[in-house]
Design an enzyme around this catalytic site. Sequence first.
Site, PDB file in Angstrom:
ATOM      1  N   LYS A 171       1.571  36.797 -55.788  1.00 55.53           N
ATOM      2  CA  LYS A 171       2.759  37.005 -54.953  1.00 55.53           C
ATOM      3  C   LYS A 171       2.616  37.277 -53.400  1.00 55.53           C
ATOM      4  O   LYS A 171       1.451  37.779 -52.958  1.00 55.53           O
ATOM      5  CB  LYS A 171       3.438  38.617 -55.278  1.00 55.53           C
ATOM      6  N   GLU A 197      11.811  37.304 -55.006  1.00 63.41           N
ATOM      7  CA  GLU A 197      12.102  38.549 -55.087  1.00 63.41           C
ATOM      8  C   GLU A 197      12.857  39.091 -54.062  1.00 63.41           C
ATOM      9  O   GLU A 197      12.499  38.630 -52.850  1.00 63.41           O
ATOM     10  CB  GLU A 197      10.630  39.392 -55.143  1.00 63.41           C
ATOM     11  N   LYS A 212      10.247  50.037 -60.314  1.00 64.89           N
ATOM     12  CA  LYS A 212       9.393  50.549 -59.880  1.00 64.89           C
ATOM     13  C   LYS A 212       9.694  52.230 -60.214  1.00 64.89           C
ATOM     14  O   LYS A 212      11.075  52.423 -60.081  1.00 64.89           O
ATOM     15  CB  LYS A 212       9.435  50.746 -58.265  1.00 64.89           C
TER      16      LYS A 212
END
Length: 370
Positions: A162, A214, A263
């Site tokens: 990423k 994202e 998360k």
Amino acid sequence: MKIQRVELREIRMRLRAPFETSFGRTDWRRILLIRVFDAEGGEGWGECTAPEEPFYNHEFVEGAWLVLRDFLVPMLLGREFATAEEVLAFFRAVRGHNMAKGALEAACWDLQARREGKPLWQLLGGTRTEIECGVSLGIQPSRSDLVKAVERELAAGYRRIKVKIKPGLEREIVGTVRAAFPDIPLMADANAAYTLEDAEVLRALDDFNLMMLEQPLAHDDLLDHAELQRRMRTPICLDEAITSAEKARKALAIGACRIINVKLGRVGGYTEARRLHDLCRAQGVPLWCGGMLESGIGRAHNIALSTLEGFSLPGDVSASRRYWEQDIIEPEVEVTPQGTIRAPMEAGIGFAVNERLIERMTVRQEGIAS
Ligand code: OSB
Ligand code: MG
């Protein structure tokens, strides 16, 4: 179970290399650790993922400390609960502050797992004994630094790269990596740096065959993400905007994303994370576990979360060595040459907490008892 005393602690840890995103740069972490104690000698550890400044979301270390000390810890102390699953409901009166809630709640899960003598991931119902790992690369000083960094992570076995992007640099960053590595699983994270006015720039990223993009738009937006997703082929993954299972339900209902980064802190702990997980599994939406530059304690919790069945994509959960000269758990988190982490078999978070090292790193500490 009943919590009798809670210890808040702030430690400072220097990252091995600065981490840069569209919202800032971090050299040193200030990390808020939580330790809960019951009356029978049981204990549990949690890490608050609130960063130093309120630039990722509204939470930050100093604020989280006060919310914990003055509101959340008093709501927990002396309350009887049969399982840690009941703890989140104690905090219902407090709006938001999920990272503060999640840290305290996760510490209670660790305590319960230790008391039952089983690994936390098993208590949670995890099924994966090995989790797949990716890495998150901050914005690098130059193209050649970026290519070298990707090379290094691929050589270490990581299964997905990423890259952080920001306005004006998106095409250069993604294009540089794609040109050097035509076939790797690659994605980009914008950390909410764009608006719908940038739709064309973002849509142009469709050229690079990304696994996902994202959180391109505002941290709390769903509607514009749905519009952007209609206009581009690359799947959108939401991070910042998914703060609960309810938010996920709404995001999916309007087509704001096709993948979700979970998360533990952002959603307020394991109970909420599991609700979100069950909802997404029922709808066939892939999940992966994000990271917040955690120390070993938060990292161990992320490993436990990643063992849930629905976490079918590699997460931002990687080796301690990528972040720290010395981590605060033993053994440190290591990644196999195949780019995986094995779920630990010890009770609780499954790693021993290095209290002596933590003591040396501590800059303040406060005990709160019933
Ligand atoms: O957006 O996922 C994010 C780090 C700090 C704040 C937000 C994010 C990140 C990362 C790093 O991407 C993940 C990690 O390696 O811990
Ligand atoms: Mg992100």
